[in-house]
Design a protein around this motif. Structure first.
Motif, PDB file in Angstrom:
ATOM      1  N   LYS A 116      35.410  -4.491  40.048  1.00 28.18           N
ATOM      2  CA  LYS A 116      36.133  -4.397  38.765  1.00 28.18           C
ATOM      3  C   LYS A 116      35.741  -5.520  37.824  1.00 28.18           C
ATOM      4  CE  LYS A 116      38.971  -1.717  38.063  1.00 28.18           C
ATOM      5  NZ  LYS A 116      38.882  -0.363  37.466  1.00 28.18           N
ATOM      6  N   ALA A 117      34.480  -5.886  37.836  1.00 30.26           N
ATOM      7  CA  ALA A 117      34.030  -6.986  36.986  1.00 30.26           C
ATOM      8  C   ALA A 117      33.891  -6.557  35.532  1.00 30.26           C
ATOM      9  CB  ALA A 117      32.695  -7.535  37.496  1.00 30.26           C
ATOM     10  N   CYS A 118      33.584  -5.268  35.303  1.00 30.58           N
ATOM     11  CA  CYS A 118      33.368  -4.815  33.928  1.00 30.58           C
ATOM     12  C   CYS A 118      33.631  -3.322  33.838  1.00 30.58           C
ATOM     13  CB  CYS A 118      31.943  -5.119  33.467  1.00 30.58           C
ATOM     14  SG  CYS A 118      30.671  -4.199  34.370  1.00 30.58           S
ATOM     15  N   GLY A 119      33.805  -2.851  32.625  1.00 26.58           N
ATOM     16  CA  GLY A 119      33.901  -1.430  32.330  1.00 26.58           C
ATOM     17  C   GLY A 119      32.755  -1.026  31.426  1.00 26.58           C
ATOM     18  N   VAL A 120      32.299   0.229  31.555  1.00 26.89           N
ATOM     19  CA  VAL A 120      31.125   0.690  30.819  1.00 26.89           C
ATOM     20  C   VAL A 120      31.471   1.961  30.049  1.00 26.89           C
ATOM     21  CG1 VAL A 120      28.733   1.472  31.021  1.00 26.89           C
ATOM     22  CG2 VAL A 120      29.619  -0.282  32.587  1.00 26.89           C
ATOM     23  N   THR A 121      31.085   2.006  28.796  1.00 28.33           N
ATOM     24  CA  THR A 121      31.236   3.202  27.978  1.00 28.33           C
ATOM     25  C   THR A 121      29.872   3.580  27.430  1.00 28.33           C
ATOM     26  OG1 THR A 121      33.464   2.528  27.347  1.00 28.33           O
ATOM     27  CG2 THR A 121      32.440   4.248  26.029  1.00 28.33           C
ATOM     28  N   VAL A 122      29.545   4.880  27.506  1.00 28.31           N
ATOM     29  CA  VAL A 122      28.241   5.372  27.064  1.00 28.31           C
ATOM     30  C   VAL A 122      28.451   6.415  25.966  1.00 28.31           C
ATOM     31  CG1 VAL A 122      26.074   6.453  27.762  1.00 28.31           C
ATOM     32  CG2 VAL A 122      27.317   4.992  29.373  1.00 28.31           C
TER      33      VAL A 122
ATOM     34  N   ALA B 219      29.850   0.196  38.052  1.00 29.37           N
ATOM     35  CA  ALA B 219      31.105  -0.059  37.341  1.00 29.37           C
ATOM     36  C   ALA B 219      31.681   1.255  36.814  1.00 29.37           C
ATOM     37  CB  ALA B 219      30.865  -1.031  36.194  1.00 29.37           C
ATOM     38  N   ASP B 220      32.991   1.280  36.592  1.00 29.54           N
ATOM     39  CA  ASP B 220      33.652   2.452  36.024  1.00 29.54           C
ATOM     40  C   ASP B 220      32.999   2.794  34.688  1.00 29.54           C
ATOM     41  OD1 ASP B 220      35.758   4.455  35.954  1.00 29.54           O
ATOM     42  OD2 ASP B 220      36.613   3.255  34.330  1.00 29.54           O
ATOM     43  N   THR B 221      32.583   4.079  34.536  1.00 25.92           N
ATOM     44  CA  THR B 221      31.797   4.484  33.376  1.00 25.92           C
ATOM     45  C   THR B 221      32.392   5.728  32.739  1.00 25.92           C
ATOM     46  OG1 THR B 221      29.793   3.595  34.402  1.00 25.92           O
ATOM     47  CG2 THR B 221      29.496   5.119  32.564  1.00 25.92           C
ATOM     48  N   ALA B 222      32.552   5.703  31.420  1.00 28.74           N
ATOM     49  CA  ALA B 222      33.022   6.860  30.653  1.00 28.74           C
ATOM     50  C   ALA B 222      31.919   7.299  29.699  1.00 28.74           C
ATOM     51  CB  ALA B 222      34.289   6.515  29.869  1.00 28.74           C
ATOM     52  N   TYR B 223      31.771   8.620  29.548  1.00 28.57           N
ATOM     53  CA  TYR B 223      30.736   9.177  28.673  1.00 28.57           C
ATOM     54  C   TYR B 223      31.388   9.909  27.500  1.00 28.57           C
ATOM     55  CZ  TYR B 223      27.407   8.377  32.492  1.00 28.57           C
ATOM     56  OH  TYR B 223      26.623   7.803  33.456  1.00 28.57           O
ATOM     57  N   TYR B 224      30.793   9.740  26.317  1.00 27.82           N
ATOM     58  CA  TYR B 224      31.230  10.465  25.136  1.00 27.82           C
ATOM     59  C   TYR B 224      30.007  11.022  24.434  1.00 27.82           C
ATOM     60  CZ  TYR B 224      35.707   8.188  25.938  1.00 27.82           C
ATOM     61  OH  TYR B 224      36.879   7.754  26.512  1.00 27.82           O
ATOM     62  N   ASP B 225      30.067  12.306  24.101  1.00 27.19           N
ATOM     63  CA  ASP B 225      28.957  12.962  23.431  1.00 27.19           C
ATOM     64  C   ASP B 225      29.318  13.280  21.993  1.00 27.19           C
ATOM     65  OD1 ASP B 225      27.430  12.965  25.768  1.00 27.19           O
ATOM     66  OD2 ASP B 225      28.360  14.822  26.457  1.00 27.19           O
TER      67      ASP B 225
ATOM     68  N   LYS C  42      22.169   9.458  32.284  1.00 31.20           N
ATOM     69  CA  LYS C  42      23.169   8.764  33.090  1.00 31.20           C
ATOM     70  C   LYS C  42      22.944   7.255  32.996  1.00 31.20           C
ATOM     71  CE  LYS C  42      23.182  12.503  36.521  1.00 31.20           C
ATOM     72  NZ  LYS C  42      22.910  12.828  37.948  1.00 31.20           N
ATOM     73  N   VAL C  43      23.991   6.513  33.235  1.00 35.18           N
ATOM     74  CA  VAL C  43      23.926   5.043  33.225  1.00 35.18           C
ATOM     75  C   VAL C  43      24.622   4.536  34.480  1.00 35.18           C
ATOM     76  CG1 VAL C  43      24.695   2.950  32.064  1.00 35.18           C
ATOM     77  CG2 VAL C  43      23.838   4.880  30.710  1.00 35.18           C
ATOM     78  N   LYS C  44      24.012   3.564  35.131  1.00 35.05           N
ATOM     79  CA  LYS C  44      24.642   2.920  36.285  1.00 35.05           C
ATOM     80  C   LYS C  44      24.515   1.409  36.124  1.00 35.05           C
ATOM     81  CE  LYS C  44      25.119   3.172  41.308  1.00 35.05           C
ATOM     82  NZ  LYS C  44      24.674   3.844  42.551  1.00 35.05           N
ATOM     83  N   VAL C  45      25.638   0.779  35.902  1.00 32.24           N
ATOM     84  CA  VAL C  45      25.693  -0.681  35.780  1.00 32.24           C
ATOM     85  C   VAL C  45      26.289  -1.222  37.068  1.00 32.24           C
ATOM     86  CG1 VAL C  45      26.639  -2.619  34.497  1.00 32.24           C
ATOM     87  CG2 VAL C  45      25.911  -0.561  33.274  1.00 32.24           C
ATOM     88  N   ILE C  46      25.514  -2.015  37.788  1.00 36.33           N
ATOM     89  CA  ILE C  46      25.923  -2.509  39.110  1.00 36.33           C
ATOM     90  C   ILE C  46      26.260  -3.997  39.015  1.00 36.33           C
ATOM     91  CG2 ILE C  46      25.245  -2.778  41.526  1.00 36.33           C
ATOM     92  CD1 ILE C  46      23.196  -0.540  41.059  1.00 36.33           C
ATOM     93  N   PRO C  47      27.541  -4.367  39.099  1.00 38.47           N
ATOM     94  CA  PRO C  47      27.892  -5.792  39.112  1.00 38.47           C
ATOM     95  C   PRO C  47      27.461  -6.440  40.430  1.00 38.47           C
ATOM     96  CG  PRO C  47      29.774  -4.413  38.473  1.00 38.47           C
ATOM     97  CD  PRO C  47      28.742  -3.512  39.056  1.00 38.47           C
ATOM     98  N   THR C  48      26.794  -7.557  40.333  1.00 35.27           N
ATOM     99  CA  THR C  48      26.424  -8.315  41.534  1.00 35.27           C
ATOM    100  C   THR C  48      27.300  -9.548  41.712  1.00 35.27           C
ATOM    101  OG1 THR C  48      24.712  -9.484  40.275  1.00 35.27           O
ATOM    102  CG2 THR C  48      24.048  -7.501  41.477  1.00 35.27           C
ATOM    103  N   THR C  49      27.876 -10.043  40.617  1.00 31.32           N
ATOM    104  CA  THR C  49      28.898 -11.097  40.653  1.00 31.32           C
ATOM    105  C   THR C  49      29.921 -10.745  39.579  1.00 31.32           C
ATOM    106  OG1 THR C  49      27.912 -12.569  38.985  1.00 31.32           O
ATOM    107  CG2 THR C  49      27.116 -12.787  41.273  1.00 31.32           C
ATOM    108  N   HIS C  50      30.877 -11.643  39.352  1.00 30.98           N
ATOM    109  CA  HIS C  50      31.928 -11.354  38.375  1.00 30.98           C
ATOM    110  C   HIS C  50      31.399 -11.258  36.954  1.00 30.98           C
ATOM    111  CE1 HIS C  50      31.629 -15.720  37.793  1.00 30.98           C
ATOM    112  NE2 HIS C  50      32.255 -15.536  36.640  1.00 30.98           N
ATOM    113  N   ASN C  51      30.191 -11.793  36.699  1.00 32.90           N
ATOM    114  CA  ASN C  51      29.690 -11.791  35.325  1.00 32.90           C
ATOM    115  C   ASN C  51      28.212 -11.408  35.213  1.00 32.90           C
ATOM    116  OD1 ASN C  51      28.550 -14.068  36.453  1.00 32.90           O
ATOM    117  ND2 ASN C  51      28.939 -15.382  34.671  1.00 32.90           N
TER     118      ASN C  51
END
Length: 291
Positions: free
Chosen positions: A94-100, A160-166, A109-118
């Protein structure tokens, strides 16, 4: 400097810099390149982002598309917003949230992988066989390291949690949109009128969202002035009752004799035809109303 001579020299140097011609090549050409799909869709590792701290956002804008033959329809773009989340105990979870936000690329598609808190590794899936493009990184972040790697399989790691908007004007899909339900035409089988008094009698309803369509045909065997066709409750279609009495019109098939159609709530849900109906003449009606 406390030395006036040195101050004078510094000022002269600064004046010469500001007065000289210069360009902003690093600004106007700030986008980085991505490319090289060999007739295969690919996951591309754009790079690693270190955030600017809690609640700080970075934006990655990617411009690409399906081919590059100077056709406008081959242009596509999407924007990735990565927002650092607050954590009382810092960790990659839960380090970040992602919106596409996607334009003309609904299968990206997008995949953002947190490796540390930042710190976040950013992957994008480009679904086309042939593409080239560019991307740029904006916002509040500590650092960005480009890493142009690619593979056909989805990268391992928890994204990270990811939401998509078209964009609706291109894809006709909006997260909040509701699909209207179409009942199709439903025939009335149980009539209030004595069907033996007619050579033919039909009525059907169709509900599309809150719009109701009604159509029918009658051919009386004798002269009539009022025909109580049916109760809408007798049909297999539900939810067509108007909030108030609705009136429509019909006409004989020769176009010479109009008549009134009234859908009422009292008596309950009745469909009543009013007019001068001659024996053996055929009368049709079809109209719609908002429920």
């Amino acid at each position: 400097s406390t030395n006036p001579v040195q101050n004078k020299a510094v000022k002269a140097a600064l004046d010469s810099k500001s007065a000289s011609g210069h360009t902003h090549a690093m600004i106007t050409n700030s986008m980085l390149n991505i490319g090289g799909a060999n007739n295969a869709a690919s996951w591309v590792r754009l790079g690693t982002l270190v955030s600017g701290g809690d609640a700080r956002s970075a934006l990655i804008r990617v411009c690409s598309g399906n081919g590059f033959n100077a056709n406008a329809y081959q242009n596509a773009s999407f924007e990735i917003q990565i927002k650092d989340g607050y954590q009382s105990t810092q960790s990659a979870a839960k380090a970040c949230g992602v919106t596409v936000y996607r334009i003309n690329c609904g299968t990206v598609k997008v995949k953002v992988i947190p490796t540390t808190h930042n710190t976040y590794v950013v992957w994008v899936y480009l679904p086309w066989g042939y593409w080239n493009g560019n991307y740029a990184v904006y916002g509040k972040y500590s650092s960005w390291v480009s890493q142009d790697l690619r593979q056909t399989t989805e990268p391992e790691g928890t994204g990270a949690d990811t939401a998509y908007y078209d964009q609706a004007f291109l894809t006709s899909t909006v997260a909040q949109a509701n699909t209207l339900t179409d009942s199709g035409w439903v025939d009335v089988s149980n009539f209030k009128a004595d069907i033996s008094s007619f050579s033919q009698i039909t009525t059907s309803f169709r509900k599309y969202g809150d719009i109701v369509f009604i159509r029918g045909r009658v051919q009386p065997k004798s002269n009539m002035t009022s025909i109580s066709l049916c109760s809408t409750a007798s049909t297999s279609l539900t939810g067509i009752t108007p909030n108030h009495s609705v009136k429509g019109v019909g006409v004989s098939t020769d176009g010479l004799t109009p008549f009134m159609v009234n859908i009422t709530t009292s008596p309950a849900n009745s469909v009543i035809l009013k007019g001068s109906f001659s024996a053996n003449k055929i009368y049709d009606f079809e109209f719609s109303y908002i429920k």
